[in-house]
Design a protein around this motif. Structure first.
Motif, PDB file in Angstrom:
ATOM      1  N   ILE A 314       0.849  -1.194   0.000  1.00 26.32           N
ATOM      2  CA  ILE A 314       0.000   0.000   0.000  1.00 26.32           C
ATOM      3  C   ILE A 314       0.888   1.249   0.000  1.00 26.32           C
ATOM      4  O   ILE A 314       1.760   1.396   0.859  1.00 26.32           O
ATOM      5  CB  ILE A 314      -0.907   0.020   1.250  1.00 26.32           C
ATOM      6  N   PRO A 315       0.703   2.184  -0.943  1.00 26.02           N
ATOM      7  CA  PRO A 315       1.515   3.408  -0.969  1.00 26.02           C
ATOM      8  C   PRO A 315       1.126   4.340   0.186  1.00 26.02           C
ATOM      9  O   PRO A 315      -0.039   4.450   0.551  1.00 26.02           O
ATOM     10  CB  PRO A 315       1.176   4.035  -2.324  1.00 26.02           C
ATOM     11  N   VAL A 316       2.135   5.024   0.737  1.00 24.78           N
ATOM     12  CA  VAL A 316       1.909   5.932   1.868  1.00 24.78           C
ATOM     13  C   VAL A 316       2.574   7.265   1.561  1.00 24.78           C
ATOM     14  O   VAL A 316       3.778   7.317   1.301  1.00 24.78           O
ATOM     15  CB  VAL A 316       2.491   5.356   3.174  1.00 24.78           C
ATOM     16  N   ASP A 317       1.802   8.362   1.615  1.00 23.51           N
ATOM     17  CA  ASP A 317       2.393   9.682   1.421  1.00 23.51           C
ATOM     18  C   ASP A 317       2.712  10.301   2.780  1.00 23.51           C
ATOM     19  O   ASP A 317       2.374   9.757   3.834  1.00 23.51           O
ATOM     20  CB  ASP A 317       1.464  10.595   0.619  1.00 23.51           C
ATOM     21  N   PHE A 318       3.375  11.474   2.750  1.00 26.18           N
ATOM     22  CA  PHE A 318       3.830  12.107   3.988  1.00 26.18           C
ATOM     23  C   PHE A 318       2.654  12.493   4.879  1.00 26.18           C
ATOM     24  O   PHE A 318       2.695  12.313   6.104  1.00 26.18           O
ATOM     25  CB  PHE A 318       4.662  13.348   3.664  1.00 26.18           C
ATOM     26  N   GLY A 319       1.592  13.008   4.285  1.00 23.46           N
ATOM     27  CA  GLY A 319       0.437  13.430   5.074  1.00 23.46           C
ATOM     28  C   GLY A 319      -0.197  12.274   5.836  1.00 23.46           C
ATOM     29  O   GLY A 319      -0.551  12.407   7.021  1.00 23.46           O
ATOM     30  N   THR A 320      -0.321  11.126   5.154  1.00 23.37           N
ATOM     31  CA  THR A 320      -0.899   9.952   5.809  1.00 23.37           C
ATOM     32  C   THR A 320       0.017   9.452   6.918  1.00 23.37           C
ATOM     33  O   THR A 320      -0.449   9.023   7.984  1.00 23.37           O
ATOM     34  CB  THR A 320      -1.134   8.829   4.791  1.00 23.37           C
ATOM     35  N   ALA A 321       1.341   9.504   6.669  1.00 22.09           N
ATOM     36  CA  ALA A 321       2.303   9.080   7.688  1.00 22.09           C
ATOM     37  C   ALA A 321       2.216   9.968   8.920  1.00 22.09           C
ATOM     38  O   ALA A 321       2.302   9.498  10.065  1.00 22.09           O
ATOM     39  CB  ALA A 321       3.717   9.102   7.114  1.00 22.09           C
TER      40      ALA A 321
END
Length: 401
Positions: A314-321
């Motif tokens: 699953i891809p994770v961007d900075f905002g979600t992290a």
């Protein structure tokens, strides 16, 4: 024999604990079938967990009953440190997970324990624990409820007679003495705990998750030896490492082996006294920290969640992290109100990425497998920072005189 007993009693508690660890490890490797040795650990932790709730209630009530109206307190600063420290630990765990991505072997490792369905249920559990019957809260070790009722009783006791306050103080002192007797048995209790952990689970169970264990241990160490000292320097404007190392050596070591922040409360109270901290503050901040200061739990929740994310691609961007760090911090703060601790809060974080409950339950199962190392490290960080942040607040260069 008398000479050996005197030498034993004169040795520091840490040295005696190390001896207990070595003997427990040796016995687990040589005679793992001697299961009766593990009873020592069960009795020790049972005794601490039995008396700790009563100690928390009496100390908090006594401290608040003597607190004068308008008296300056560091509690606001301490609470902010607890919350910020937990969030910072989760953020460090996110960075570590991206630097060293780890995958899991997910099969049928699910547990039969039902985790909370989301933050709303965590909040609901916390609110219900706050209003639990005070006698039940003490008997069940519900520290959220104990703190709430102790605070109410303590504030009400401010208007009581001096004789009543003296009696309350006597009860608190007697309870503290009983706890001190139990703590002196720590080397024997930890001997039993080490024996039981090694003989029951063995080191082999951890080999399949070596990288995951290393990341969790390294992240806990980084927070303890880098993140927390940075916070301390910014707060005190002086070298924080003597204080950091003392809390880790005294509080962290015992918490590592007892694997319970609640059971380690008496050790932290004694350490706070040795550091010369204000008893009116630490008698409240230490029990509170055992409830909401959960940096180690936030690390566990974050790393295991992202391990599942990497496994599923699953891809994770900075905002979600960043959002994950916040959710992990909030979930960790609510861990004490949920049966099973931090591992059962993993599905809350996993829900951010649309991971199903079945997969989340398997991740919990992985957490139980590595718990032999993960849980002690988590508890050591959680418990030692209770004293550390209390000391930071009291010695803060920002504090107005």
């Amino acid at each position: 024999m008398k000479r050996y007993i005197q030498a034993w009693n004169k040795a520091s508690l840490i040295k005696r604990i190390v001896i207990g660890v070595v003997i427990g490890l040796a016995l687990a490797l040589v005679v793992p079938s001697w299961s009766a040795i593990g009873i020592l650990g069960d009795v020790f932790v049972g005794a601490l967990r039995a008396v700790a709730p009563l100690l928390v209630f009496t100390l908090v009530t006594n401290a608040l009953s003597k607190q004068q109206e308008g008296k300056k307190s560091n509690m606001k600063t301490i609470v902010v440190l607890y919350l910020f420290g937990t969030f910072a630990a989760a953020l460090v765990a996110v960075i570590a997970s991206f630097m060293f991505p780890t995958t899991l072997t997910l099969a049928n490792a699910a547990t039969d324990i039902a985790p909370p369905s989301g933050l709303a249920e965590v909040a609901r559990n916390l609110l219900l624990n706050i209003v639990e019957n005070p006698v039940s809260a003490i008997s069940n070790g519900n520290y959220i409820g104990i703190l709430a009722w102790a605070s109410l009783f303590g504030m009400a006791m401010r208007k009581a007679s001096q004789q009543s306050k003296d009696l309350l103080e006597t009860v608190a002192d007697v309870t503290s003495s009983v706890v001190a007797w139990v703590i002196n048995l720590a080397p024997f209790g930890i001997l039993g705990l080490v024996f039981k952990s090694i003989s029951d689970q063995g080191i082999e169970a951890l080999l399949g998750y070596g990288q995951l264990v290393l990341i969790i241990v390294a992240t806990n160490l980084f927070v303890a030896l880098v993140t927390n000292p940075i916070i301390g320097f910014l707060m005190m404007r002086k070298n924080p490492y003597p204080l950091v190392l003392k809390t880790l050596r005294t509080s962290g070591v015992t918490a590592f082996f007892t694997r319970s922040s609640a059971a380690n409360i008496p050790v932290n109270l004694q350490l706070s006294e040795e550091l010369g901290l204000d008893p009116d503050t630490y008698n409240i901040s230490i029990p509170l920290g055992a409830t909401i200061n959960m940096g180690g739990a936030a690390i566990t929740i974050t790393i295991l969640t992202l391990a599942a994310v990497h496994t599923l691609g699953i891809p994770v961007d900075f905002g979600t992290a960043l959002l994950l760090s916040l959710v992990a911090a909030l979930s960790a703060a609510g861990a004490s109100g949920v049966t099973g601790g931090s591992l059962l809060l993993i599905p809350v974080a996993c829900s951010l990425f649309g991971i199903s409950g079945d997969i989340s339950a398997q991740v919990i199962g992985v957490g139980f497998i590595i718990g032999l190392i993960q849980d002690p490290c988590e508890t050591a960080l959680n418990s030692s920072t209770d004293v550390l942040y209390t000391a930071y607040a009291e010695q803060s260069a920002w504090k107005k005189n």
